[in-house]
Motif scaffolding. Structure first.
Motif, short mmCIF file in Angstrom:
data_model
loop_
_atom_site.label_atom_id
_atom_site.label_comp_id
_atom_site.label_asym_id
_atom_site.label_seq_id
_atom_site.Cartn_x
_atom_site.Cartn_y
_atom_site.Cartn_z
N ASN A 92 -26.25 -33.64 -13.53
CA ASN A 92 -26.10 -32.18 -13.53
C ASN A 92 -27.12 -31.52 -12.62
O ASN A 92 -26.82 -30.52 -11.96
CB ASN A 92 -26.17 -31.62 -14.94
CG ASN A 92 -24.85 -31.72 -15.66
OD1 ASN A 92 -23.82 -31.34 -15.12
ND2 ASN A 92 -24.87 -32.26 -16.85
N ILE A 93 -28.32 -32.06 -12.56
CA ILE A 93 -29.34 -31.52 -11.64
C ILE A 93 -28.87 -31.69 -10.20
O ILE A 93 -28.93 -30.75 -9.40
CB ILE A 93 -30.70 -32.21 -11.87
CG1 ILE A 93 -31.31 -31.77 -13.19
CG2 ILE A 93 -31.66 -31.93 -10.71
CD1 ILE A 93 -32.50 -32.60 -13.64
N LYS A 94 -28.39 -32.89 -9.87
CA LYS A 94 -27.91 -33.15 -8.51
C LYS A 94 -26.67 -32.31 -8.18
O LYS A 94 -26.53 -31.81 -7.07
CB LYS A 94 -27.60 -34.64 -8.32
CG LYS A 94 -28.81 -35.55 -8.45
CD LYS A 94 -29.88 -35.22 -7.43
CE LYS A 94 -29.52 -35.80 -6.09
NZ LYS A 94 -30.56 -35.59 -5.08
N ARG A 95 -25.79 -32.12 -9.16
CA ARG A 95 -24.61 -31.29 -8.96
C ARG A 95 -25.01 -29.85 -8.67
O ARG A 95 -24.50 -29.21 -7.76
CB ARG A 95 -23.72 -31.34 -10.21
CG ARG A 95 -22.47 -30.46 -10.11
CD ARG A 95 -21.85 -30.23 -11.47
NE ARG A 95 -22.77 -29.75 -12.48
CZ ARG A 95 -23.17 -28.48 -12.62
NH1 ARG A 95 -22.75 -27.56 -11.78
NH2 ARG A 95 -23.99 -28.14 -13.58
N ARG A 96 -25.98 -29.37 -9.44
CA ARG A 96 -26.47 -28.00 -9.25
C ARG A 96 -27.10 -27.83 -7.87
O ARG A 96 -26.88 -26.83 -7.18
CB ARG A 96 -27.48 -27.67 -10.35
CG ARG A 96 -27.69 -26.22 -10.59
CD ARG A 96 -28.54 -25.94 -11.83
NE ARG A 96 -28.15 -26.72 -12.99
CZ ARG A 96 -28.93 -27.66 -13.55
NH1 ARG A 96 -30.11 -27.94 -13.06
NH2 ARG A 96 -28.51 -28.33 -14.59
N GLU A 97 -27.90 -28.83 -7.45
CA GLU A 97 -28.52 -28.78 -6.12
C GLU A 97 -27.46 -28.75 -5.03
O GLU A 97 -27.59 -28.00 -4.05
CB GLU A 97 -29.43 -29.99 -5.91
CG GLU A 97 -30.70 -29.96 -6.71
CD GLU A 97 -31.51 -31.25 -6.60
OE1 GLU A 97 -31.05 -32.21 -5.93
OE2 GLU A 97 -32.59 -31.32 -7.20
N ALA A 98 -26.40 -29.54 -5.20
CA ALA A 98 -25.32 -29.57 -4.21
C ALA A 98 -24.58 -28.23 -4.17
O ALA A 98 -24.19 -27.76 -3.10
CB ALA A 98 -24.36 -30.70 -4.52
N ALA A 99 -24.39 -27.62 -5.32
CA ALA A 99 -23.71 -26.33 -5.38
C ALA A 99 -24.53 -25.25 -4.68
O ALA A 99 -23.99 -24.44 -3.92
CB ALA A 99 -23.44 -25.93 -6.82
N VAL A 100 -25.83 -25.26 -4.90
CA VAL A 100 -26.71 -24.27 -4.26
C VAL A 100 -26.73 -24.48 -2.74
O VAL A 100 -26.70 -23.52 -1.98
CB VAL A 100 -28.14 -24.36 -4.84
CG1 VAL A 100 -29.13 -23.57 -4.01
CG2 VAL A 100 -28.15 -23.88 -6.28
N ALA A 101 -26.72 -25.75 -2.32
CA ALA A 101 -26.74 -26.07 -0.89
C ALA A 101 -25.35 -25.94 -0.26
O ALA A 101 -25.20 -26.12 0.95
CB ALA A 101 -27.26 -27.48 -0.69
N LYS A 102 -24.33 -25.66 -1.10
CA LYS A 102 -22.95 -25.55 -0.65
C LYS A 102 -22.47 -26.82 0.04
O LYS A 102 -21.76 -26.78 1.04
CB LYS A 102 -22.76 -24.33 0.24
CG LYS A 102 -23.06 -23.02 -0.47
CD LYS A 102 -22.72 -21.83 0.37
CE LYS A 102 -23.13 -20.51 -0.19
NZ LYS A 102 -23.02 -20.20 -1.53
N ASP A 103 -22.91 -27.96 -0.51
CA ASP A 103 -22.52 -29.27 0.00
C ASP A 103 -21.36 -29.78 -0.86
O ASP A 103 -21.57 -30.39 -1.90
CB ASP A 103 -23.71 -30.22 -0.06
CG ASP A 103 -23.43 -31.57 0.57
OD1 ASP A 103 -22.25 -31.87 0.84
OD2 ASP A 103 -24.40 -32.32 0.80
#
Length: 128
Positions: A92-103
């Motif tokens: 979930n942390i990595k998913r959130r980081e990807a969402a913020v980075a729009k990756d």
């Protein structure tokens, strides 16, 4: 007339606490010992060592390494426990980081990993 409560509380996102520099050094020493122990460990001792490594890396906020060790732990012994719960938090942390980075690619990767982990967890629970 109906009044809507616009003061909805935002869901708080779990955050890994910051670790002091002195504690990080102790954890790195612990990691070195655990990695040495891992080479000779077998069976339940190996799983315990893998989970301890995942936990230590999670504490120093190295999510990639923590995920790596927890995934190995679950591959070798699919049991519901710390590896499952911590791995879900890390995904979930990595998913959130990807969402913020729009990756979108990374976002989809971690959504799939979350789905697979949920399926694994359901399978484990059915066996019990």
């Amino acid at each position: 007339m109906f009044f809507w409560n616009n003061n909805k509380k935002k869901q708080e996102v779990p955050v890994i606490e910051k670790v002091e520099v002195a504690d990080i050094e102790k954890l790195k020493e612990k990691i070195e010992c655990l990695e040495t122990d891992l080479t000779a460990a077998l069976g339940k001792d190996r799983i315990a060592c893998l989970n301890a490594l995942g936990s230590a890396y999670m504490e120093i906020q190295d999510t990639e390494q923590a995920i790596h060790y927890y995934e190995i732990s679950l591959e070798e012994d699919t049991v519901f426990g710390k590896a499952c719960t911590d791995l879900m938090s890390l995904y979930n942390i990595k998913r959130r980081e990807a969402a913020v980075a729009k990756d979108d690619e990374q976002l989809q990767l971690y959504l799939n990993k979350i789905d697979n982990l949920m399926q694994t967890t359901k399978t484990i629970m059915r066996k019990v």
